[in-house]
Structures are given as structure tokens and as C-alpha cells.
Design an enzyme around this catalytic site. Sequence first.
Site: not given
Ligand code: PMP
Length: 364
Positions: A104, A174, A198
Site C-alpha cells: 500500500w 495511511d 476494516k
Molecule cells: N491502504 C491500506 C493500508 C489498505 O489495507 C487498503 C485496502 N486493503 C487500501 C489502502 C486501499 O483501500 P481502498 O480499497 O479503500 O481504496
Amino acid sequence: MTQQRVYNFSPGPAVLPKPVLEEAQKELLNYQSTGMSVMEMSHRSKAFESILADADSGIRRLLKISDDYAVLFLQGGASLQFSMVPMNLYLQGHPVDVVQTGMWSKKAVEELAKLGEYRVVASSEVDRFTYIPSVDRTMFNQDASYAYITSNNTIYGTQWQVFPDTQELPLVADMSSDFLSKSVDVSKFGLIFAGAQKNIGPSGVTVVIVKKELAKRASVDLPTMLQYRTHIQHGSLYNTPPTFGIYIISLVTKWIEKVGGLSILERMNQEKAAILYQAIDESMFYTCPNHLSSRSLMNVVFRIQDNREDLETLFASEAAKHGLLELKGHRSVGGLRASIYNAQPKEAILELVSFMKAFEKRHG
Ligand code: PMP
């Protein structure tokens, strides 16, 4: 068809507190005598305004957020923040300081690279992201636009234990996969964002906590919807916000307060994770690839001896038959992963551990 609720170890969208779902169910057709569902309600109505105020004040109370910060409820997922953050906060000629700890943060950097320059301060990529690299304040460039981290690495199962001290440099995090799972000193951050799906609600709503002063950096020529300024000025009501998701967040914050607040929740999360890591560490059959000092309380990643993929696949499918779902690791890393966010009951972990022991007896 399953007649009762399963133990759901999905990394997100993920398990929500049962009392929250029951409350939403009770109010689904007729929210507090309005005669309609929250889903059917104008976002300009008094009833919805009070839901939005509850979600905002719930987050503020839990994290003790000062008035210097705005709490925003946006759409586009955490992924849109990978673009919005640099669009709003990048200063030409001041590369962003990034700590690379997983997929990520790499995705965030891909978007950032389209808009500006960056410098990798530290990375654990050569060791397959099995730990959070240690950083100290001297490693950050005070002249950078901001510093960027991912607080919990959902895919690799690592988590920052102590956030870096970046001094005057705004720290952006994030926190999608550990938001509201423990107390965090928001005053140490310039901006925090988290997809809700989450720990705090359904998909479709992303919480952004931003220092109002920092949000002034953005050019007014950016698309209106992509400026934090717009959403700050309009209190997340510039356009139609994700109303139902905000409603669930408001219920989740009330549930957290009822449980006893973030420090109690953190202790519960530590206890749950410890049970699972202990079962892994005690066995010769299961292994956790991650360094002790960086292990996540939210996503427990583990493998079966010698990375036996055949057994891992069998494990996930047999577990599902026992009502333990979504235990396969992320497709990019394989192995197994149990996501045990706030709402995951301790019984789910105890059930998983007893399944692990029985599986090991059969196949170990
Ligand atoms: N950042 C993290 C740490 C994640 O775990 C995720 C999704 N698993 C995301 C960003 C992306 O999130 P989204 O699907 O809401 O764009």
C-alpha cells in the site's frame, strides 16, 4: 446456506460489531421515528445532520482531536487519498519523504510520483517487508513537503509500534487497517486517512483527519471535489456524502465508547493477537515470517512449514467448512492471514487456534 453468522477473518470489508448491526437492523425501516431509513433520508435533513455530528464528535472524542483539525467523510476509498494527499500537500521542489513498508505504501508512491518527487527514507522491501525499518528523526529532511507512512500493512501483517518523530515536518499516515484500534496522538500528524471498511464501518466512506492549516497549501485551481478545503468549508456536505456509511461509523464510535474506549480496545486487540501468535510460535508446523518487533495486531500472517502451498490451500478450505472464513493470504504473498480487527470476537480466535491444532495433528 449458512444459517448463522460465521467467523469472518476477511481483511476488508470486514466483520462489524454485532450490536452495531443489530441496532442498524432495528432502525433500518424507521430511523428514530422519522418514518424512513437512513438510506432514504436527505443529507440536508436535521436527522442526518445529527448523525454526521455524532460520527464527527465520536471520532474526535475517542482520539482527543483538537479544533485545529478537520474530520472529513469522503468517497473514493483510501486509494483516492494516494492522489489527493500529494495534490493538496506537495510543494514543488520539496520531495516527499517516504517509508516503504509494503504494497500500500508502494501504491501510494506510484500516485505521488505522477505529481512530484519523493525520496525513500527507509524500506524493508529487500526482506519482503517482514518488518518496519527503524528510523530516527535525523533521517527525515525538514525541507520535504511531508513524510509518508502506512501505519499497518494489511497484506504483510506488520504495524508501526512507535510512530516516527518527524519534528516540524508534517507526518501523513495511511491508517486504513488500524484506525480506531488504539489511541493515537493526532497532534503528531499533519494528516491521517483511513478507508472505513476494516475497523469502523462499511466500504464507501473514507475518514480524513487533516490539520486545517496544512489544507490551505492546496492550489484553488485543483478540481473542487479534490481539495480538502472544499470539504472542510462544507463540513463534508459539499455534495451528497456516503450517508449510510457515516451512520454506521457513528454507531461504531458509540460501541467503542461502550466497550470502554480506545485503551481498553487496544488491550483487547493485544490479547487476541497474543493468543494467535503464541499458537503459531509454539508450533513447529506454523511459522510467522515477521519480526517480533513489527507484528501487526490486526492482520496475523502465517505460513505452514516449508511454505507448503498445497497444505495452505487445504487449510483455508477446511477452515471454511468449520465456519472460519477468508483465511487465505493476499494473492501477492500467498500463505495464510487472519484479520482480527476491533470487532473480531475473542471466541473467533480461540476457535481458529483449536482448528489449527487439529489440522496440525492431521497433517503435521
Ligand atoms: N491502504 C491500506 C493500508 C489498505 O489495507 C487498503 C485496502 N486493503 C487500501 C489502502 C486501499 O483501500 P481502498 O480499497 O479503500 O481504496
